[in-house]
Design a protein around this motif. Structure first.
Motif, PDB file in Angstrom:
ATOM      1  N   THR A  96      65.754  -7.605 -33.146  1.00 14.81           N
ATOM      2  CA  THR A  96      66.517  -8.027 -31.971  1.00 14.81           C
ATOM      3  C   THR A  96      67.609  -7.026 -31.604  1.00 14.81           C
ATOM      4  OG1 THR A  96      68.032  -9.325 -33.353  1.00 14.81           O
ATOM      5  CG2 THR A  96      66.136 -10.484 -32.406  1.00 14.81           C
ATOM      6  N   ASP A 120      71.989 -13.244 -40.423  1.00 19.05           N
ATOM      7  CA  ASP A 120      72.317 -12.740 -41.764  1.00 19.05           C
ATOM      8  C   ASP A 120      71.033 -12.344 -42.499  1.00 19.05           C
ATOM      9  OD1 ASP A 120      71.328 -15.275 -42.139  1.00 19.05           O
ATOM     10  OD2 ASP A 120      72.771 -15.850 -43.694  1.00 19.05           O
ATOM     11  N   PHE A 133      72.364  -2.339 -41.269  1.00 19.32           N
ATOM     12  CA  PHE A 133      72.998  -3.027 -40.161  1.00 19.32           C
ATOM     13  C   PHE A 133      74.500  -3.122 -40.414  1.00 19.32           C
ATOM     14  CE2 PHE A 133      68.765  -4.803 -40.797  1.00 19.32           C
ATOM     15  CZ  PHE A 133      68.178  -4.380 -39.623  1.00 19.32           C
ATOM     16  N   PRO A 184      74.801 -12.007 -34.460  1.00 15.38           N
ATOM     17  CA  PRO A 184      73.930 -11.422 -35.478  1.00 15.38           C
ATOM     18  C   PRO A 184      73.337 -12.483 -36.410  1.00 15.38           C
ATOM     19  CG  PRO A 184      76.114 -10.390 -35.450  1.00 15.38           C
ATOM     20  CD  PRO A 184      76.208 -11.647 -34.654  1.00 15.38           C
ATOM     21  N   GLY A 201      70.228  -6.163 -33.348  1.00 17.47           N
ATOM     22  CA  GLY A 201      71.569  -6.591 -33.739  1.00 17.47           C
ATOM     23  C   GLY A 201      71.895  -8.049 -33.514  1.00 17.47           C
ATOM     24  N   GLY A 202      70.934  -8.859 -33.085  1.00 15.98           N
ATOM     25  CA  GLY A 202      71.196 -10.281 -32.887  1.00 15.98           C
ATOM     26  C   GLY A 202      70.780 -10.745 -31.507  1.00 15.98           C
ATOM     27  N   ASN A 241      67.706  -8.912 -37.472  1.00 17.76           N
ATOM     28  CA  ASN A 241      68.601  -8.021 -36.742  1.00 17.76           C
ATOM     29  C   ASN A 241      67.885  -6.760 -36.278  1.00 17.76           C
ATOM     30  OD1 ASN A 241      71.101  -9.408 -36.680  1.00 17.76           O
ATOM     31  ND2 ASN A 241      71.379  -8.990 -38.846  1.00 17.76           N
ATOM     32  N   LYS A 242      66.932  -6.301 -37.092  1.00 16.04           N
ATOM     33  CA  LYS A 242      66.175  -5.106 -36.726  1.00 16.04           C
ATOM     34  C   LYS A 242      65.343  -5.357 -35.466  1.00 16.04           C
ATOM     35  CE  LYS A 242      64.473  -0.942 -37.729  1.00 16.04           C
ATOM     36  NZ  LYS A 242      65.323   0.278 -37.751  1.00 16.04           N
ATOM     37  N   ARG A 287      76.501 -10.071 -28.954  1.00 16.01           N
ATOM     38  CA  ARG A 287      75.345 -10.679 -29.621  1.00 16.01           C
ATOM     39  C   ARG A 287      75.796 -11.521 -30.806  1.00 16.01           C
ATOM     40  NH1 ARG A 287      70.124  -8.166 -28.685  1.00 16.01           N
ATOM     41  NH2 ARG A 287      70.295  -6.622 -27.026  1.00 16.01           N
ATOM     42  N   THR A 299      76.534  -6.285 -39.188  1.00 16.07           N
ATOM     43  CA  THR A 299      76.571  -7.558 -39.928  1.00 16.07           C
ATOM     44  C   THR A 299      76.823  -7.354 -41.416  1.00 16.07           C
ATOM     45  OG1 THR A 299      74.180  -7.428 -40.209  1.00 16.07           O
ATOM     46  CG2 THR A 299      74.985  -8.706 -38.343  1.00 16.07           C
ATOM     47  N   ASN A 302      77.090 -10.203 -44.069  1.00 21.49           N
ATOM     48  CA  ASN A 302      75.972 -10.412 -44.977  1.00 21.49           C
ATOM     49  C   ASN A 302      76.423 -10.453 -46.424  1.00 21.49           C
ATOM     50  OD1 ASN A 302      74.184 -10.493 -42.911  1.00 21.49           O
ATOM     51  ND2 ASN A 302      73.567  -8.354 -43.052  1.00 21.49           N
ATOM     52  N   ASP A 342      68.202  -9.223 -42.451  1.00 19.73           N
ATOM     53  CA  ASP A 342      68.114  -7.851 -41.957  1.00 19.73           C
ATOM     54  C   ASP A 342      67.003  -7.631 -40.947  1.00 19.73           C
ATOM     55  OD1 ASP A 342      70.292  -7.025 -43.313  1.00 19.73           O
ATOM     56  OD2 ASP A 342      69.228  -6.061 -44.965  1.00 19.73           O
TER      57      ASP A 342
END
Length: 462
Positions: A179, A171, A446, A169, A181-182, A176-177, A167, A449, A453, A173
């Motif tokens: 999806t 940057d 996460f 990711p 993780g991206g 990412n939540k 994936r 990332t 991040n 949060d």
């Protein structure tokens, strides 16, 4: 002299296992000799009707009932008489040789058809379609897979469930939540927003974040000049207002870019096309050129933006409505993502009513509802005067194939338009948002990332 075509025809009749493996990929136009082509058509028609290979006797009878001219009839009759299998060929060798035969003939036919297009003899295909003809021919192969057997393939399915998917990711949060993780490869991801809300800003910010991760990024723009896109990414990575970039001395600017290049290991290529003039065929040609000339293979592709691409299948203004046209572009872009095993990020406009709507829905997608039907992940960027004063923008999930779209359906992110940046807000900014999901107060964590991040390129002082 024994011809491979004759060996293929013999085995279609006398080797049922071979017949079932290769018949879906053989075509009559691969046989240049008219008698061989006629014999193949007779065999194919018999198998299609009876689901069994014909005998020589059945072929002779079928041939006698056909309306062929005397010359072709005699040649085909003589050929059918010789289609007797005296010895079995090595199965693997025969399959491989048949596959090579199909590839060679497909390429040969595609070249002949391309010449016909160039000379104006083929009116059904435009010159822009020639690369697709050749690419389809080069892609001919025997796919042995006939599907996933639910019970027999249970073990491989379990391994798939527990395999870490590649994936890209974010940057941010909350992205990412939602999806998990991206965004994964082979997907089409769409940002929906009105004019001036921040579609290009979002994609430029994400492109800057991707090269910060060490990813290779291809940014295709049909809206703004290459230099304007690069200017926005400069503002983001150099942490300077976009209107101040022109005030930096050239030597200082080049020095800071050199330092940035030492910290960032990803590459960014920005390619500009005139509005509504480029389609997936052009993008494939660009990817081939980048691979050959710069050994560059993108990890993610940005297309800014989908609605002003053209379709490789339909000509604009040729009686095709906007629903079909935009849906075709979306399908072609998603096909590109699958073919090159990358995620594609693009954007689309809201309708006139959606522009002023503070709760954008899928139905506010402009021109074609076929676009959200094709996309894997789609979200709206919503801005109001109140949010602009707070330097915030609302994100609303519209479609999500990666996770439950009702989890964090709406959330807020910060926006710095001067520096073309987006950023996470304190959790207090997420409270009291309708349908914001469960456990909104729990801070997302996460690890995937976290290292990225926390990278800060603002230390490159100007």
């Amino acid at each position: 002299m024994i011809r491979l075509e004759t060996t293929i025809l013999k085995n279609l009749i006398h080797n049922e296992s071979y017949m079932r493996k290769v018949l879906p990929f053989l075509k009559a136009q691969y046989f240049t000799d008219e008698s061989e082509k006629t014999a193949y058509n007779l065999i194919h028609e018999f198998i299609s009707k009876y689901n069994k290979p014909p005998t020589n006797e059945a072929l002779h009878i079928t041939l006698q009932e056909s309306n062929l001219n005397e010359g072709i009839f005699k040649e085909t009759q003589d050929l059918v008489t010789t289609l007797v299998l005296t010895e079995q060929s090595n199965a693997e060798w025969l399959i491989n040789e048949t596959e090579k035969f199909c590839k060679d003939k497909a390429v040969y036919n595609a070249i002949l058809q391309s010449i016909g297009v160039m000379e104006g003899r083929d009116k059904n295909i435009s010159k822009d379609g020639i690369p697709s003809l050749l690419q389809d021919a080069l892609g001919v192969c025997f796919d042995a897979s006939v599907g996933h057997d639910y019970f027999e393939d249970a073990s491989s399915r379990f391994d798939f469930y527990n395999r870490a998917e590649t994936r890209i990711p974010f940057d941010l949060d909350f992205f990412n939540k939602i999806t998990q993780g991206g965004i994964p490869n082979k997907t089409l991801n769409i940002a929906l927003a009105g004019t001036g809300v921040g579609k290009s800003l979002f994609m430029c910010h994400m492109a800057a974040g991707c090269i910060g991760q060490g990813k290779n990024v291809l940014y295709i723009t049909l809206e703004m000049a290459e230099e304007r896109i690069a200017e926005r990414i400069d503002a983001n990575l150099l942490n300077v207002s976009i209107d101040q970039l022109k005030n930096i001395p050239k030597t200082m600017f080049e020095s800071r870019i050199t330092k940035l290049n030492g910290k960032i290991h990803g590459k960014l290529i920005i390619k500009e096309y005139p509005t509504a003039s480029a389609h997936v065929g052009h993008f494939k040609a660009l990817l081939s050129e980048l691979s050959l000339k710069r050994t560059f293979k993108p990890d993610i592709i940005f297309v800014d933006y989908l609605n002003i691409c053209s379709s490789s299948r339909f000509k604009p203004g040729a009686g095709v409505n906007s629903y079909t046209y935009i849906k075709a572009i979306a399908e072609e872009l998603r096909g590109l993502a699958v073919e090159f095993n990358v995620p594609i990020m693009s954007a689309t406009q809201t309708t006139r009513s959606g522009f002023s709507n503070t709760d954008v829905e899928l139905t506010d997608t402009s021109e074609s509802f076929g676009l959200p039907a094709t996309a894997d992940f789609m979200f709206a960027l919503i801005s109001t005067e109140e949010l602009e004063k707070l330097n915030q923008i609302m994100v609303k999930q519209l479609k999500n194939r990666y996770n439950d779209p009702t989890l964090y359906k709406r959330f807020m992110i910060g926006i710095d338009r001067a520096k073309m940046r987006l950023f996470d807000l304190e959790l207090s900014a997420q409270r009291n948002i309708q349908d914001s999901g469960n456990n909104q107060d729990d801070a997302p964590d996460f690890n995937i990332t976290k290292a990225f991040n926390k990278k800060d390129f603002s230390s490159i002082k100007l």
